[in-house]
Design a protein around this motif. Sequence first.
Motif, short mmCIF file in Angstrom:
data_model
loop_
_atom_site.label_atom_id
_atom_site.label_comp_id
_atom_site.label_asym_id
_atom_site.label_seq_id
_atom_site.Cartn_x
_atom_site.Cartn_y
_atom_site.Cartn_z
N UNK A 85 -15.34 8.27 2.17
CA UNK A 85 -15.08 9.54 1.49
C UNK A 85 -13.89 9.40 0.56
N UNK A 86 -14.02 9.95 -0.63
CA UNK A 86 -12.90 9.98 -1.57
C UNK A 86 -11.87 10.97 -1.02
N UNK A 87 -10.68 10.48 -0.70
CA UNK A 87 -9.65 11.35 -0.13
C UNK A 87 -8.52 11.64 -1.12
N UNK A 88 -8.49 10.91 -2.23
CA UNK A 88 -7.48 11.18 -3.25
C UNK A 88 -7.95 10.62 -4.58
N UNK A 89 -7.72 11.39 -5.62
CA UNK A 89 -8.02 10.99 -6.99
C UNK A 89 -6.82 11.42 -7.83
N UNK A 90 -6.27 10.46 -8.57
CA UNK A 90 -5.10 10.78 -9.40
C UNK A 90 -5.01 9.79 -10.54
N UNK A 91 -4.25 10.13 -11.57
CA UNK A 91 -4.03 9.14 -12.62
C UNK A 91 -3.37 7.91 -12.01
N UNK A 92 -3.80 6.76 -12.44
CA UNK A 92 -3.27 5.51 -11.90
C UNK A 92 -1.98 5.14 -12.62
N UNK A 93 -1.04 4.61 -11.87
CA UNK A 93 0.21 4.13 -12.47
C UNK A 93 0.03 2.67 -12.89
N UNK A 94 0.87 2.25 -13.79
CA UNK A 94 0.87 0.86 -14.23
C UNK A 94 1.13 -0.07 -13.05
N UNK A 95 2.00 0.33 -12.14
CA UNK A 95 2.34 -0.50 -10.98
C UNK A 95 1.12 -0.75 -10.09
N UNK A 96 0.31 0.28 -9.85
CA UNK A 96 -0.88 0.12 -9.02
C UNK A 96 -1.90 -0.77 -9.72
N UNK A 97 -2.10 -0.54 -11.00
CA UNK A 97 -3.04 -1.36 -11.76
C UNK A 97 -2.62 -2.83 -11.72
N UNK A 98 -1.32 -3.08 -11.91
CA UNK A 98 -0.82 -4.45 -11.88
C UNK A 98 -0.98 -5.07 -10.49
N UNK A 99 -0.69 -4.31 -9.45
CA UNK A 99 -0.81 -4.85 -8.09
C UNK A 99 -2.24 -5.32 -7.81
N UNK A 100 -3.21 -4.54 -8.22
CA UNK A 100 -4.61 -4.93 -7.99
C UNK A 100 -4.98 -6.13 -8.86
N UNK A 101 -4.61 -6.12 -10.13
CA UNK A 101 -4.94 -7.23 -11.02
C UNK A 101 -4.24 -8.52 -10.59
N UNK A 102 -3.01 -8.43 -10.16
CA UNK A 102 -2.27 -9.61 -9.70
C UNK A 102 -2.93 -10.18 -8.44
N UNK A 103 -3.44 -9.35 -7.58
CA UNK A 103 -4.16 -9.80 -6.37
C UNK A 103 -5.30 -10.75 -6.74
N UNK A 104 -5.99 -10.46 -7.83
CA UNK A 104 -7.16 -11.25 -8.22
C UNK A 104 -6.85 -12.36 -9.22
N UNK A 105 -5.88 -12.16 -10.08
CA UNK A 105 -5.65 -13.11 -11.18
C UNK A 105 -4.34 -13.87 -11.09
N UNK A 106 -3.47 -13.48 -10.16
CA UNK A 106 -2.15 -14.08 -10.11
C UNK A 106 -1.18 -13.28 -10.97
N UNK A 107 0.10 -13.59 -10.82
CA UNK A 107 1.17 -12.80 -11.44
C UNK A 107 1.03 -12.70 -12.96
N UNK A 108 1.04 -13.80 -13.63
CA UNK A 108 1.06 -13.78 -15.09
C UNK A 108 -0.24 -13.23 -15.68
#
Length: 141
Positions: A85-108
């Motif tokens: 179930x969707x329990x929260x929907x909000x504009x995404x912050x740059x920090x969250x977007x980076x955390x997810x992308x870094x998880x898959x692609x690495x820091x740089x």
Amino acid sequence: MKRFSETERQEFLAAKRVAILSVEAADGRPPATIPIWYDYAIGGNIRFTTSAASRKAKLIARAGAVSLAVQREQPPYQYVVVEGTVVDTRPSTLEVQEAIAVRYLGEEAGRAFVRDFERTDSTLFTIRPDRWLTADATGDS
């Protein structure tokens, strides 16, 4: 084929894997099914971001629930399917977007990936796992 224990299924979901998200289309088309990157900590909720203007975001907001399938693609096959179930929907912050992308692609590469989409409004969806379906073929002949 055996099922995962609760601990095993949560550890499997927490590992770095691509999920296949499925959400009701409700417009006469089959469910929308899309690969996604996600964030999950054991015992918590699943989080992912997407373009706020995307069909996917609109369908998720309307449906209020999704299914996610995560698999091991080489033998022995394993998978976890989560209905949530969707329990929260909000504009995404740059920090969250980076955390997810870094998880898959690495820091740089992760930071560079997010910078390429910086001007796009992004939505963060938080999904509470409600039901689990698992299979583990390790040990099968």
